[in-house]
Scaffold this motif. Structure first.
Motif, PDB file in Angstrom:
ATOM      1  N   HIS A  66     -26.315  27.692  18.416  1.00 26.72           N
ATOM      2  CA  HIS A  66     -25.287  28.730  18.539  1.00 26.72           C
ATOM      3  C   HIS A  66     -25.485  29.564  19.805  1.00 26.72           C
ATOM      4  N   MET A  67     -26.754  29.778  20.175  1.00 27.13           N
ATOM      5  CA  MET A  67     -27.009  30.565  21.374  1.00 27.13           C
ATOM      6  C   MET A  67     -26.410  29.894  22.606  1.00 27.13           C
ATOM      7  N   GLY A  68     -26.535  28.582  22.680  1.00 27.80           N
ATOM      8  CA  GLY A  68     -26.041  27.882  23.860  1.00 27.80           C
ATOM      9  C   GLY A  68     -24.562  27.562  23.831  1.00 27.80           C
ATOM     10  N   SER A  69     -24.037  27.272  22.634  1.00 30.02           N
ATOM     11  CA  SER A  69     -22.661  26.789  22.555  1.00 30.02           C
ATOM     12  C   SER A  69     -21.646  27.859  22.165  1.00 30.02           C
ATOM     13  N   PHE A  70     -22.117  29.028  21.702  1.00 31.93           N
ATOM     14  CA  PHE A  70     -21.175  30.029  21.199  1.00 31.93           C
ATOM     15  C   PHE A  70     -21.489  31.435  21.706  1.00 31.93           C
ATOM     16  N   MET A  71     -22.694  31.914  21.422  1.00 26.31           N
ATOM     17  CA  MET A  71     -22.997  33.325  21.661  1.00 26.31           C
ATOM     18  C   MET A  71     -22.844  33.716  23.125  1.00 26.31           C
ATOM     19  N   THR A  72     -23.420  32.919  24.019  1.00 27.72           N
ATOM     20  CA  THR A  72     -23.382  33.281  25.431  1.00 27.72           C
ATOM     21  C   THR A  72     -22.044  32.978  26.081  1.00 27.72           C
ATOM     22  N   GLN A  73     -21.117  32.412  25.309  1.00 35.66           N
ATOM     23  CA  GLN A  73     -19.749  32.261  25.821  1.00 35.66           C
ATOM     24  C   GLN A  73     -18.984  33.577  25.735  1.00 35.66           C
ATOM     25  N   TYR A  74     -19.458  34.482  24.873  1.00 33.16           N
ATOM     26  CA  TYR A  74     -18.799  35.773  24.680  1.00 33.16           C
ATOM     27  C   TYR A  74     -19.541  36.919  25.359  1.00 33.16           C
ATOM     28  N   GLN A  75     -20.840  36.725  25.612  1.00 37.03           N
ATOM     29  CA  GLN A  75     -21.631  37.787  26.223  1.00 37.03           C
ATOM     30  C   GLN A  75     -22.680  37.154  27.133  1.00 37.03           C
ATOM     31  N   GLU A  76     -22.667  37.502  28.399  1.00 36.32           N
ATOM     32  CA  GLU A  76     -23.617  36.920  29.346  1.00 36.32           C
ATOM     33  C   GLU A  76     -25.036  37.338  28.984  1.00 36.32           C
ATOM     34  N   ALA A  77     -25.959  36.388  29.069  1.00 40.41           N
ATOM     35  CA  ALA A  77     -27.357  36.657  28.735  1.00 40.41           C
ATOM     36  C   ALA A  77     -28.188  36.798  29.997  1.00 40.41           C
ATOM     37  N   ASN A  78     -29.123  37.750  29.999  1.00 38.48           N
ATOM     38  CA  ASN A  78     -30.035  37.897  31.138  1.00 38.48           C
ATOM     39  C   ASN A  78     -31.430  37.386  30.791  1.00 38.48           C
ATOM     40  N   PHE A  79     -31.502  36.451  29.849  1.00 42.63           N
ATOM     41  CA  PHE A  79     -32.769  35.883  29.417  1.00 42.63           C
ATOM     42  C   PHE A  79     -32.602  34.367  29.291  1.00 42.63           C
ATOM     43  N   SER A  80     -33.713  33.650  29.308  1.00 39.53           N
ATOM     44  CA  SER A  80     -33.693  32.213  29.077  1.00 39.53           C
ATOM     45  C   SER A  80     -34.072  31.935  27.627  1.00 39.53           C
ATOM     46  N   THR A  81     -33.685  30.770  27.147  1.00 34.16           N
ATOM     47  CA  THR A  81     -33.902  30.427  25.742  1.00 34.16           C
ATOM     48  C   THR A  81     -34.616  29.085  25.642  1.00 34.16           C
ATOM     49  N   SER A  82     -35.615  29.029  24.782  1.00 35.24           N
ATOM     50  CA  SER A  82     -36.256  27.764  24.452  1.00 35.24           C
ATOM     51  C   SER A  82     -36.502  27.732  22.951  1.00 35.24           C
ATOM     52  N   HIS A  83     -36.681  26.527  22.412  1.00 35.15           N
ATOM     53  CA  HIS A  83     -36.982  26.386  20.999  1.00 35.15           C
ATOM     54  C   HIS A  83     -38.491  26.483  20.803  1.00 35.15           C
ATOM     55  N   ILE A  84     -38.912  26.917  19.635  1.00 34.70           N
ATOM     56  CA  ILE A  84     -40.331  27.119  19.352  1.00 34.70           C
ATOM     57  C   ILE A  84     -41.140  25.848  19.617  1.00 34.70           C
ATOM     58  N   THR A  85     -40.573  24.683  19.326  1.00 36.14           N
ATOM     59  CA  THR A  85     -41.308  23.436  19.572  1.00 36.14           C
ATOM     60  C   THR A  85     -41.560  23.226  21.056  1.00 36.14           C
ATOM     61  N   GLN A  86     -40.610  23.614  21.902  1.00 34.27           N
ATOM     62  CA  GLN A  86     -40.785  23.476  23.344  1.00 34.27           C
ATOM     63  C   GLN A  86     -41.880  24.405  23.852  1.00 34.27           C
ATOM     64  N   MET A  87     -41.871  25.647  23.368  1.00 37.31           N
ATOM     65  CA  MET A  87     -42.860  26.618  23.825  1.00 37.31           C
ATOM     66  C   MET A  87     -44.264  26.217  23.396  1.00 37.31           C
ATOM     67  N   LEU A  88     -44.427  25.794  22.131  1.00 36.32           N
ATOM     68  CA  LEU A  88     -45.750  25.392  21.657  1.00 36.32           C
ATOM     69  C   LEU A  88     -46.216  24.108  22.345  1.00 36.32           C
ATOM     70  N   HIS A  89     -45.283  23.190  22.578  1.00 35.09           N
ATOM     71  CA  HIS A  89     -45.653  21.943  23.251  1.00 35.09           C
ATOM     72  C   HIS A  89     -46.135  22.223  24.669  1.00 35.09           C
ATOM     73  N   ALA A  90     -45.486  23.130  25.365  1.00 40.34           N
ATOM     74  CA  ALA A  90     -45.894  23.466  26.729  1.00 40.34           C
ATOM     75  C   ALA A  90     -47.289  24.077  26.761  1.00 40.34           C
ATOM     76  N   ARG A  91     -47.724  24.670  25.651  1.00 43.47           N
ATOM     77  CA  ARG A  91     -49.043  25.309  25.579  1.00 43.47           C
ATOM     78  C   ARG A  91     -49.987  24.557  24.637  1.00 43.47           C
ATOM     79  N   ARG A  92     -49.706  23.286  24.437  1.00 45.15           N
ATOM     80  CA  ARG A  92     -50.512  22.524  23.471  1.00 45.15           C
ATOM     81  C   ARG A  92     -51.973  22.394  23.896  1.00 45.15           C
ATOM     82  N   HIS A  93     -52.248  22.394  25.204  1.00 47.28           N
ATOM     83  CA  HIS A  93     -53.634  22.279  25.645  1.00 47.28           C
ATOM     84  C   HIS A  93     -54.413  23.553  25.311  1.00 47.28           C
ATOM     85  N   ALA A  94     -53.756  24.695  25.423  1.00 43.31           N
ATOM     86  CA  ALA A  94     -54.400  25.950  25.015  1.00 43.31           C
ATOM     87  C   ALA A  94     -54.643  25.958  23.512  1.00 43.31           C
ATOM     88  N   LEU A  95     -53.674  25.444  22.749  1.00 40.88           N
ATOM     89  CA  LEU A  95     -53.854  25.360  21.298  1.00 40.88           C
ATOM     90  C   LEU A  95     -54.973  24.389  20.937  1.00 40.88           C
TER      91      LEU A  95
END
Length: 260
Positions: A66-95
């Motif tokens: 919804h964030m990508g396909s609906f919400m930001t169509q009505y209000q411009e966002a000044n932040f980036s969005t990722s899913h929790i799996t992407q964030m944890l995967h990017a830091r999997r070596h630290a984990l």
């Protein structure tokens, strides 16, 4: 699951600012009422815009979509969005460096095919493999839609999905089926009452490896066997806090068993 997720995120080296509930709703529950959904979307994006962090990490696939396909169509966002799996995967070596406990389990990952925005299946497989002792059994089975709750309106589809889960786990001689999404965990964890395997979410597997002790309370409620037993586990104090009427509204969902 959210509490465990916060612990895992901290172990990955990030101090999160958790937000949620109706005040931060993505608007998808109001999809049938476009004006209401638009209002909720604008309000939520404005709240995120006002926060000092510039990275939003979503938990629910519906919210992410919804964030990508609906919400930001009505209000411009000044932040980036990722899913929790992407964030944890990017830091999997630290984990991986923080893992302190062996979790000697043979597991099958419960995959879905419909989350087109993020290919979560290989991300979670990689995360499971950093947990000492975990053996991920490769299987071809992938469930339709992007999480089990989307199958609920079609009873036969959900029934077939559950039957296939049981069949795949038995064929793989696995000890656990590992869910990715919260709705799958909620709907399938009742299988533990009748099947020879556990149903666990990948977040709890990561938390186990990190040395965190925890209980999946919802699973305990789901398999308690009666309304009286559920009430005893939840406890009078919590029921009073949320209200007797609210508790009785969610009780049928807690008691509903998987059909296969």
């Amino acid at each position: 699951l959210i509490q465990r997720t916060i612990e895992v995120v901290r172990a990955a080296g990030i101090e999160p600012t958790p937000v949620g509930g109706p005040g931060y709703c993505c608007g998808s529950p109001k999809d049938a009422n476009l004006k209401a959904a638009e209002g909720m979307a604008v309000r939520t994006v404005e709240k995120f815009n006002a926060m000092p962090q510039q990275q939003l990490v979503t938990w629910c696939p519906s919210c992410h979509r919804h964030m990508g396909s609906f919400m930001t169509q009505y209000q411009e966002a000044n932040f980036s969005t990722s899913h929790i799996t992407q964030m944890l995967h990017a830091r999997r070596h630290a984990l991986a460096a923080r893992m302190v406990r062996d979790v000697p389990r043979r597991v099958v990952l419960h995959k879905h095919s419909g989350f087109r925005e993020v290919d979560v299946n290989p991300l979670v497989e990689d995360l499971l493999r950093i947990v000492p002792g975990i053996e991920v059994v490769p299987v071809a089975q992938v469930a339709p839609s992007y999480m089990c709750s989307q199958l609920m309106p079609v009873a036969e589809a959900m029934k077939e999905n559950t039957r296939r889960v049981c069949e795949v786990v038995r064929d793989a001689q696995a000890q656990d089926v590992v869910t990715i999404f919260h709705s799958c965990q909620r709907l399938l964890c009742g299988l533990e009452a009748t099947e020879p395997f556990r149903v666990v979410n990948y977040i709890n597997v990561l938390a186990d490896g990190l040395g965190h002790d925890h209980e999946d309370e919802f699973k305990q409620w789901k398999n308690a066997g009666s309304a009286e037993a559920v009430e005893a586990l939840v406890g009078a104090e919590r029921i009073e806090r949320i209200g007797r009427e609210r508790f009785e509204q969610v009780l049928p969902d807690i008691l509903r068993k998987p059909v296969r």
